[in-house]
Design a protein around this motif. Structure first.
Motif, short mmCIF file in Angstrom:
data_model
loop_
_atom_site.label_atom_id
_atom_site.label_comp_id
_atom_site.label_asym_id
_atom_site.label_seq_id
_atom_site.Cartn_x
_atom_site.Cartn_y
_atom_site.Cartn_z
N THR A 160 6.13 28.74 8.74
CA THR A 160 7.13 28.19 9.65
C THR A 160 6.48 27.35 10.74
O THR A 160 6.95 26.25 11.06
CB THR A 160 7.95 29.33 10.27
OG1 THR A 160 8.61 30.07 9.23
CG2 THR A 160 9.00 28.79 11.23
N ILE A 161 5.41 27.85 11.33
CA ILE A 161 4.71 27.10 12.38
C ILE A 161 4.17 25.78 11.82
O ILE A 161 4.20 24.74 12.48
CB ILE A 161 3.59 27.95 13.00
CG1 ILE A 161 4.21 29.07 13.86
CG2 ILE A 161 2.63 27.10 13.82
CD1 ILE A 161 3.20 30.05 14.39
N PRO A 221 3.29 18.53 14.35
CA PRO A 221 3.21 17.13 13.92
C PRO A 221 2.15 16.99 12.84
O PRO A 221 1.39 17.92 12.59
CB PRO A 221 2.81 16.40 15.21
CG PRO A 221 2.03 17.42 15.97
CD PRO A 221 2.71 18.73 15.70
N PRO A 222 2.07 15.84 12.19
CA PRO A 222 1.00 15.63 11.20
C PRO A 222 -0.37 15.88 11.82
O PRO A 222 -0.66 15.44 12.94
CB PRO A 222 1.18 14.15 10.80
CG PRO A 222 2.62 13.87 11.07
CD PRO A 222 2.98 14.68 12.30
N LEU A 223 -1.20 16.61 11.10
CA LEU A 223 -2.51 16.99 11.64
C LEU A 223 -3.59 16.01 11.21
O LEU A 223 -3.46 15.33 10.18
CB LEU A 223 -2.86 18.41 11.17
CG LEU A 223 -1.85 19.50 11.54
CD1 LEU A 223 -2.31 20.85 11.03
CD2 LEU A 223 -1.61 19.55 13.05
N ASP A 224 -4.63 15.95 12.00
CA ASP A 224 -5.75 15.05 11.72
C ASP A 224 -6.61 15.66 10.61
O ASP A 224 -7.23 16.72 10.79
CB ASP A 224 -6.58 14.89 13.00
CG ASP A 224 -7.75 13.91 12.81
OD1 ASP A 224 -7.95 13.42 11.68
OD2 ASP A 224 -8.46 13.67 13.81
N ALA A 225 -6.63 15.00 9.47
CA ALA A 225 -7.37 15.53 8.32
C ALA A 225 -8.87 15.59 8.57
O ALA A 225 -9.59 16.31 7.87
CB ALA A 225 -7.09 14.67 7.09
N ASN A 226 -9.35 14.88 9.56
CA ASN A 226 -10.78 14.89 9.87
C ASN A 226 -11.16 16.02 10.84
O ASN A 226 -12.34 16.20 11.13
CB ASN A 226 -11.20 13.55 10.48
CG ASN A 226 -11.06 12.41 9.48
OD1 ASN A 226 -11.38 12.56 8.30
ND2 ASN A 226 -10.57 11.26 9.96
N SER A 227 -10.18 16.74 11.31
CA SER A 227 -10.43 17.84 12.24
C SER A 227 -10.31 19.16 11.51
O SER A 227 -9.21 19.57 11.11
CB SER A 227 -9.44 17.80 13.41
OG SER A 227 -9.51 18.99 14.17
N VAL A 277 -2.95 26.50 12.78
CA VAL A 277 -1.77 27.28 12.40
C VAL A 277 -2.04 28.79 12.49
O VAL A 277 -1.26 29.53 13.10
CB VAL A 277 -1.27 26.87 11.00
CG1 VAL A 277 -0.20 27.85 10.51
CG2 VAL A 277 -0.69 25.46 11.05
N PRO A 278 -3.13 29.29 11.89
CA PRO A 278 -3.40 30.74 12.03
C PRO A 278 -3.55 31.18 13.48
O PRO A 278 -3.09 32.26 13.86
CB PRO A 278 -4.69 30.93 11.25
CG PRO A 278 -4.71 29.82 10.26
CD PRO A 278 -4.08 28.66 10.96
N GLN A 279 -4.19 30.36 14.31
CA GLN A 279 -4.37 30.74 15.70
C GLN A 279 -3.05 30.79 16.46
O GLN A 279 -2.82 31.67 17.28
CB GLN A 279 -5.36 29.79 16.38
CG GLN A 279 -6.80 30.02 15.97
CD GLN A 279 -7.77 29.03 16.59
OE1 GLN A 279 -7.35 28.06 17.22
NE2 GLN A 279 -9.06 29.27 16.42
N LEU A 280 -2.16 29.84 16.18
CA LEU A 280 -0.84 29.88 16.80
C LEU A 280 -0.06 31.11 16.32
O LEU A 280 0.62 31.77 17.12
CB LEU A 280 -0.06 28.60 16.48
CG LEU A 280 -0.46 27.35 17.25
CD1 LEU A 280 0.21 26.11 16.65
CD2 LEU A 280 -0.12 27.49 18.73
N ALA A 281 -0.15 31.42 15.03
CA ALA A 281 0.54 32.58 14.50
C ALA A 281 0.00 33.87 15.12
O ALA A 281 0.75 34.77 15.51
CB ALA A 281 0.41 32.63 12.98
#
Length: 261
Positions: free
Chosen positions: A162-163, A168-174, A182-186
């Motif tokens: 869900t998160i 927003p679209p994430l930076d693929a280089n990061s 996402v895991p840290q926000l969860a």
């Protein structure tokens, strides 16, 4: 060779333990001696811990023969695992995983936060269930594998999914954005819920009683945790602030990784 059912223990002596046989819940389908053992074992494990609890003490409280433990549960570990599972199943029945995808992602997040918070704050009459669950998380036994797999992970996975839709679209280089954000926000959501479970005694001293009643109930906390998570996801502040911290000129703090004892 099949095992024969042990004779009932005729002793009348029972130790006084909070949440004893009479106050335990009834699990459907269990023979009465097994149910008595399950009810007696929970408070003992909560107070003594797995290592210090003895099957003789539990059998004595349950008023059954000590051989009943091996007959119904295999050994002390089997009995302990059954107790943990019974707590998990009761909370799952009371607060099941919500049906997602029928509204907005914001609504799904609120439902997940409410479920997680309700499971965390759920209390039993004597308090031993919460005590035992906290003991298992702080000093895990082999039962932790099933607890994580069947109880924590389904809700955690749904929270991550869900998160992920809210960001927003994430930076693929990061690597941090693609692998850890996402895991840290969860886990941040989980941490907030857990804080209100274990930090209640401190809150009782920090916050005035009338404010606790008005602003720290499950509904109010659910809205607050959901709102802060939505703000972090939708305003992109969490990414911007993380980038600012990475470029900070302040001396780095000592890095203390999460470790298991």
């Amino acid at each position: 060779m099949s095992r024969s059912q042990p004779d009932a223990d005729t002793t009348d002596s029972r130790e006084t333990v909070s949440g004893s046989v009479e106050s335990g819940s009834v699990e459907s389908g269990l023979p009465e001696p097994a149910q008595r053992l399950l009810n007696a074992a929970g408070p003992v494990f909560a107070q003594r811990g797995f290592d210090r609890a003895t099957v003789r003490e539990i059998a004595n409280i349950a008023d059954v023969n000590v051989a009943s433990v091996s007959y119904y549960f295999g050994d002390k570990k089997g009995l302990y695992t059954a107790v943990i599972r019974s707590i998990r199943e009761r909370r799952e029945r009371a607060f099941p995983l919500p049906v997602l995808g029928q509204g907005t992602a914001q609504r799904d997040l609120e439902l997940l936060v409410r479920t997680l918070l309700s499971r965390m704050l759920a209390s039993d009459e004597t308090g031993w269930e919460s005590m035992l669950m906290m003991r298992e998380m702080q000093h895990p036994t082999s039962a932790i594998d099933g607890l994580v797999r069947d109880y924590f992970k389904p809700l955690y996975d749904a929270l991550c999914q869900t998160i992920g839709t809210l960001l927003p679209p994430l930076d693929a280089n990061s690597s941090w954005q693609t692998d850890a954000l996402v895991p840290q926000l969860a886990l941040g959501v989980v941490g907030q819920c857990l804080h209100y479970r274990i930090g209640r005694p401190v809150l009782n001293h920090l916050i005035a009683p009338e404010l606790l009643q008005k602003h720290y109930g499950s509904d109010a906390l659910c809205r607050m945790i959901t709102a802060t998570t939505l703000a972090a996801c939708q305003d992109q502040n969490v990414i911007q602030q993380h980038l600012l911290l990475e470029s900070s000129t302040f001396p780095p703090a000592e890095d203390v990784a999460c470790q298991s004892n």
